[in-house]
Design a protein around this motif. Sequence first.
Motif, mmCIF file in Angstrom:
data_model
loop_
_atom_site.group_PDB
_atom_site.id
_atom_site.type_symbol
_atom_site.label_atom_id
_atom_site.label_comp_id
_atom_site.label_asym_id
_atom_site.label_seq_id
_atom_site.Cartn_x
_atom_site.Cartn_y
_atom_site.Cartn_z
ATOM 1 N N ILE A 26 44.259 57.537 49.525
ATOM 2 C CA ILE A 26 45.441 56.675 49.497
ATOM 3 C C ILE A 26 46.245 56.903 48.216
ATOM 4 O O ILE A 26 47.471 56.813 48.225
ATOM 5 C CB ILE A 26 45.088 55.189 49.689
ATOM 6 C CG1 ILE A 26 46.367 54.429 50.046
ATOM 7 C CG2 ILE A 26 44.432 54.595 48.460
ATOM 8 C CD1 ILE A 26 46.178 53.109 50.654
ATOM 9 N N ALA A 30 50.105 57.765 48.701
ATOM 10 C CA ALA A 30 51.100 56.869 48.106
ATOM 11 C C ALA A 30 51.925 57.585 47.051
ATOM 12 O O ALA A 30 53.136 57.361 46.939
ATOM 13 C CB ALA A 30 50.399 55.653 47.498
ATOM 14 N N PHE A 35 55.476 55.895 45.567
ATOM 15 C CA PHE A 35 55.074 54.600 45.025
ATOM 16 C C PHE A 35 54.810 54.741 43.523
ATOM 17 O O PHE A 35 54.394 55.797 43.046
ATOM 18 C CB PHE A 35 53.809 54.083 45.725
ATOM 19 C CG PHE A 35 54.061 53.502 47.081
ATOM 20 C CD1 PHE A 35 54.507 52.195 47.226
ATOM 21 C CD2 PHE A 35 53.868 54.267 48.226
ATOM 22 C CE1 PHE A 35 54.749 51.652 48.474
ATOM 23 C CE2 PHE A 35 54.106 53.736 49.486
ATOM 24 C CZ PHE A 35 54.549 52.427 49.613
ATOM 25 N N GLU A 39 51.921 50.165 41.989
ATOM 26 C CA GLU A 39 51.827 49.969 43.442
ATOM 27 C C GLU A 39 50.648 50.743 44.029
ATOM 28 O O GLU A 39 49.961 50.256 44.928
ATOM 29 C CB GLU A 39 53.130 50.394 44.119
ATOM 30 C CG GLU A 39 54.302 49.482 43.804
ATOM 31 C CD GLU A 39 55.631 50.069 44.232
ATOM 32 O OE1 GLU A 39 56.511 49.275 44.618
ATOM 33 O OE2 GLU A 39 55.815 51.303 44.171
ATOM 34 N N ILE A 40 50.402 51.934 43.496
ATOM 35 C CA ILE A 40 49.265 52.731 43.968
ATOM 36 C C ILE A 40 47.951 52.018 43.635
ATOM 37 O O ILE A 40 47.037 51.952 44.458
ATOM 38 C CB ILE A 40 49.305 54.156 43.361
ATOM 39 C CG1 ILE A 40 50.494 54.931 43.956
ATOM 40 C CG2 ILE A 40 47.997 54.900 43.624
ATOM 41 C CD1 ILE A 40 50.766 56.268 43.291
ATOM 42 N N LEU A 43 47.524 49.261 46.122
ATOM 43 C CA LEU A 43 47.098 49.810 47.419
ATOM 44 C C LEU A 43 45.604 50.147 47.393
ATOM 45 O O LEU A 43 44.876 49.846 48.343
ATOM 46 C CB LEU A 43 47.906 51.060 47.764
ATOM 47 C CG LEU A 43 49.313 50.813 48.294
ATOM 48 C CD1 LEU A 43 50.180 52.055 48.137
ATOM 49 C CD2 LEU A 43 49.230 50.413 49.769
ATOM 50 N N LEU A 78 54.451 52.231 53.738
ATOM 51 C CA LEU A 78 53.154 52.786 54.129
ATOM 52 C C LEU A 78 52.392 51.696 54.862
ATOM 53 O O LEU A 78 52.286 50.572 54.368
ATOM 54 C CB LEU A 78 52.372 53.233 52.880
ATOM 55 C CG LEU A 78 50.945 53.715 53.101
ATOM 56 C CD1 LEU A 78 50.923 54.965 53.984
ATOM 57 C CD2 LEU A 78 50.277 53.998 51.756
ATOM 58 N N LYS A 141 52.859 48.119 52.872
ATOM 59 C CA LYS A 141 53.449 48.093 51.522
ATOM 60 C C LYS A 141 54.773 48.837 51.596
ATOM 61 O O LYS A 141 54.832 49.998 52.001
ATOM 62 C CB LYS A 141 52.498 48.794 50.530
ATOM 63 C CG LYS A 141 52.915 48.693 49.097
ATOM 64 C CD LYS A 141 52.491 47.383 48.528
ATOM 65 C CE LYS A 141 52.643 47.332 47.021
ATOM 66 N NZ LYS A 141 52.405 45.976 46.513
#
Length: 159
Positions: A26, A30, A35, A39-40, A43, A78, A141
């Motif tokens: 991910i 991402a 991202f 944000e990553i 996630l 995503l 997201k």
Amino acid sequence: MQEPFDFIEIKIPAKPEYVGIVRLSISGIANRLGFSFEEIEDLKVAVSEAITNTVQHAYQGVEEGEVTIGFGLYHDRLEVMVADRGGSFDLSEIKQDIGPYRPEESIDGLRESGFGLFLIEELMDKLEINNDYGVIVIMTKHLHKNGVEPNDGEISTTQ
């Protein structure tokens, strides 16, 4: 007409040692979509919580189980799906048992059950759960480029 998107699917054994593989996946997906670092990280935590819930609760007492993780890559978001075919749970029941910390509570009595779902809801823009057959968690997201948040169809009255 269906919105175009790319779909990536991973199947892992329902064992804790495989959660890290999905976290790495991910992170790469991402990053490719644009991202931010924060944000990553959000996630990675949300997806880890969803998979950990599956590993801990879906296949209790069963030697082998499998978790399917699907990534829907859209131009503006995503979507991540975590699915098992193990036991189901009642989301509304879980939500009743979680809530903000109250000062009169002893630390020993803090509620742990359902904290993962609370965390996922806070870190993602949208959380959907279907538990008709096993549990399917779908987390969305949105890309917030240039610091602009989606308005969710609301009209601002502050001008």
